[in-house]
Design a protein around this motif. Structure first.
Motif, PDB file in Angstrom:
ATOM      1  N   VAL A   1     -34.386 -55.604 -18.445  1.00  0.00           N
ATOM      2  CA  VAL A   1     -35.052 -54.775 -19.450  1.00  0.00           C
ATOM      3  C   VAL A   1     -35.135 -53.338 -18.938  1.00  0.00           C
ATOM      4  N   GLY A   2     -35.487 -53.172 -17.662  1.00  0.00           N
ATOM      5  CA  GLY A   2     -35.616 -51.847 -17.077  1.00  0.00           C
ATOM      6  C   GLY A   2     -34.312 -51.083 -16.982  1.00  0.00           C
ATOM      7  N   ASP A   3     -33.185 -51.795 -17.028  1.00  0.00           N
ATOM      8  CA  ASP A   3     -31.879 -51.121 -16.972  1.00  0.00           C
ATOM      9  C   ASP A   3     -31.671 -50.185 -18.155  1.00  0.00           C
ATOM     10  N   ASN A   4     -32.389 -50.402 -19.216  1.00  0.00           N
ATOM     11  CA  ASN A   4     -32.238 -49.583 -20.416  1.00  0.00           C
ATOM     12  C   ASN A   4     -33.031 -48.283 -20.349  1.00  0.00           C
ATOM     13  N   TYR A   5     -33.742 -48.043 -19.246  1.00  0.00           N
ATOM     14  CA  TYR A   5     -34.562 -46.854 -19.112  1.00  0.00           C
ATOM     15  C   TYR A   5     -33.996 -45.961 -18.012  1.00  0.00           C
ATOM     16  N   GLY A   6     -33.977 -44.688 -18.258  1.00  0.00           N
ATOM     17  CA  GLY A   6     -33.396 -43.732 -17.333  1.00  0.00           C
ATOM     18  C   GLY A   6     -32.021 -43.348 -17.834  1.00  0.00           C
TER      19      GLY A   6
END
Length: 132
Positions: A109-114
Protein backbone atom coordinates in the motif's frame (compact mmCIF):
# COMPACT_ATOMS: atom_id res chain seq x y z
CA UNK A 1 34.58 16.60 -1.27
CA UNK A 2 34.25 19.65 -3.47
CA UNK A 3 31.34 21.97 -2.77
CA UNK A 4 29.38 20.60 -5.75
CA UNK A 5 29.24 16.83 -5.91
CA UNK A 6 26.98 15.11 -8.41
CA UNK A 7 23.94 13.49 -6.84
CA UNK A 8 25.02 9.99 -7.87
CA UNK A 9 28.41 10.44 -6.12
CA UNK A 10 26.64 11.61 -2.93
CA UNK A 11 24.26 8.68 -3.13
CA UNK A 12 27.13 6.23 -3.61
CA UNK A 13 28.91 7.68 -0.54
CA UNK A 14 25.68 7.48 1.48
CA UNK A 15 25.12 3.89 0.34
CA UNK A 16 28.61 2.88 1.45
CA UNK A 17 28.05 4.64 4.78
CA UNK A 18 24.72 2.80 5.28
CA UNK A 19 26.23 -0.55 4.27
CA UNK A 20 29.06 -0.26 6.82
CA UNK A 21 26.70 0.91 9.59
CA UNK A 22 24.40 -2.02 8.81
CA UNK A 23 27.36 -4.42 8.92
CA UNK A 24 28.35 -3.06 12.33
CA UNK A 25 24.75 -3.56 13.51
CA UNK A 26 24.84 -7.20 12.48
CA UNK A 27 22.61 -6.59 9.48
CA UNK A 28 19.80 -5.14 11.56
CA UNK A 29 19.42 -1.50 10.67
CA UNK A 30 16.92 0.88 9.13
CA UNK A 31 18.69 1.21 5.78
CA UNK A 32 16.49 4.03 4.45
CA UNK A 33 17.14 6.13 7.56
CA UNK A 34 20.87 5.50 7.24
CA UNK A 35 20.85 6.55 3.57
CA UNK A 36 19.22 9.82 4.66
CA UNK A 37 21.86 10.20 7.39
CA UNK A 38 24.59 9.53 4.83
CA UNK A 39 23.19 12.12 2.40
CA UNK A 40 23.34 14.66 5.22
CA UNK A 41 26.81 13.65 6.40
CA UNK A 42 28.38 13.58 2.92
CA UNK A 43 27.96 17.36 2.70
CA UNK A 44 30.02 17.81 5.87
CA UNK A 45 32.49 14.91 6.00
CA UNK A 46 32.29 13.59 2.44
CA UNK A 47 36.04 13.96 2.02
CA UNK A 48 36.51 11.07 4.50
CA UNK A 49 35.97 7.40 3.65
CA UNK A 50 32.30 6.52 4.30
CA UNK A 51 33.22 3.34 6.21
CA UNK A 52 35.33 5.39 8.66
CA UNK A 53 32.49 7.87 9.18
CA UNK A 54 30.03 4.98 9.68
CA UNK A 55 32.23 3.39 12.34
CA UNK A 56 32.58 6.70 14.19
CA UNK A 57 28.84 7.38 13.90
CA UNK A 58 27.96 3.88 15.13
CA UNK A 59 30.36 4.07 18.08
CA UNK A 60 29.19 7.56 19.07
CA UNK A 61 25.45 7.08 18.70
CA UNK A 62 24.16 7.40 22.28
CA UNK A 63 21.48 4.76 21.76
CA UNK A 64 22.30 2.79 18.58
CA UNK A 65 19.53 0.34 19.40
CA UNK A 66 17.12 3.03 18.22
CA UNK A 67 18.57 2.61 14.74
CA UNK A 68 19.02 -1.15 14.91
CA UNK A 69 16.33 -3.09 13.15
CA UNK A 70 14.76 -5.81 15.31
CA UNK A 71 11.39 -6.59 13.78
CA UNK A 72 11.10 -10.02 15.45
CA UNK A 73 11.31 -8.44 18.91
CA UNK A 74 8.59 -5.98 17.90
CA UNK A 75 6.41 -8.82 16.62
CA UNK A 76 7.02 -10.85 19.81
CA UNK A 77 6.16 -7.93 22.10
CA UNK A 78 2.96 -7.27 20.16
CA UNK A 79 1.97 -10.95 20.25
CA UNK A 80 2.46 -11.03 24.03
CA UNK A 81 0.52 -7.78 24.46
CA UNK A 82 -2.38 -9.26 22.48
CA UNK A 83 -2.30 -12.55 24.39
CA UNK A 84 -1.15 -14.71 21.47
CA UNK A 85 1.83 -15.88 23.51
CA UNK A 86 2.85 -15.56 27.15
CA UNK A 87 5.29 -12.79 28.04
CA UNK A 88 8.80 -14.19 27.69
CA UNK A 89 7.78 -16.85 25.14
CA UNK A 90 9.10 -16.76 21.59
CA UNK A 91 7.18 -16.74 18.35
CA UNK A 92 7.54 -19.78 16.14
CA UNK A 93 8.66 -19.38 12.54
CA UNK A 94 5.10 -19.64 11.21
CA UNK A 95 4.06 -16.62 13.31
CA UNK A 96 7.12 -14.65 12.22
CA UNK A 97 6.44 -15.45 8.56
CA UNK A 98 2.83 -14.34 9.07
CA UNK A 99 4.01 -11.02 10.57
CA UNK A 100 6.41 -10.48 7.65
CA UNK A 101 3.51 -11.17 5.29
CA UNK A 102 1.41 -8.50 6.97
CA UNK A 103 4.33 -6.07 6.76
CA UNK A 104 4.59 -6.78 3.03
CA UNK A 105 0.86 -6.17 2.54
CA UNK A 106 1.22 -2.81 4.31
CA UNK A 107 4.35 -1.97 2.33
CA UNK A 108 2.54 -2.69 -0.93
CA UNK A 109 0.00 0.00 0.00
CA UNK A 110 2.84 2.37 0.91
CA UNK A 111 4.46 1.85 -2.50
CA UNK A 112 1.79 4.13 -3.94
CA UNK A 113 3.02 7.10 -1.89
CA UNK A 114 6.00 9.24 -2.80
CA UNK A 115 7.52 9.81 -6.19
CA UNK A 116 9.99 7.77 -8.18
CA UNK A 117 12.93 9.97 -7.13
CA UNK A 118 12.48 9.35 -3.41
CA UNK A 119 11.92 6.45 -1.09
CA UNK A 120 8.33 5.35 -0.73
CA UNK A 121 6.53 4.55 2.48
CA UNK A 122 6.53 0.93 1.31
CA UNK A 123 10.32 0.86 1.12
CA UNK A 124 10.54 2.28 4.61
CA UNK A 125 8.08 -0.31 5.96
CA UNK A 126 10.11 -3.12 4.35
CA UNK A 127 13.32 -1.69 5.78
CA UNK A 128 11.87 -1.77 9.28
CA UNK A 129 9.66 -4.85 9.26
CA UNK A 130 10.50 -6.97 6.22
CA UNK A 131 12.58 -10.13 6.45
CA UNK A 132 16.35 -9.66 6.65
Amino acid sequence: MPEFVPRNARLEWASLFAAEWTRLAGGRADHEFLIDQGLTLVRVVGDRPPADVARQHFENTPEPEQLVRDSESNFTALAAELGLIKPGDRLDQMHIDFAYGIAELCAAVGDNYGDSSSASAGQHIRALYGPL
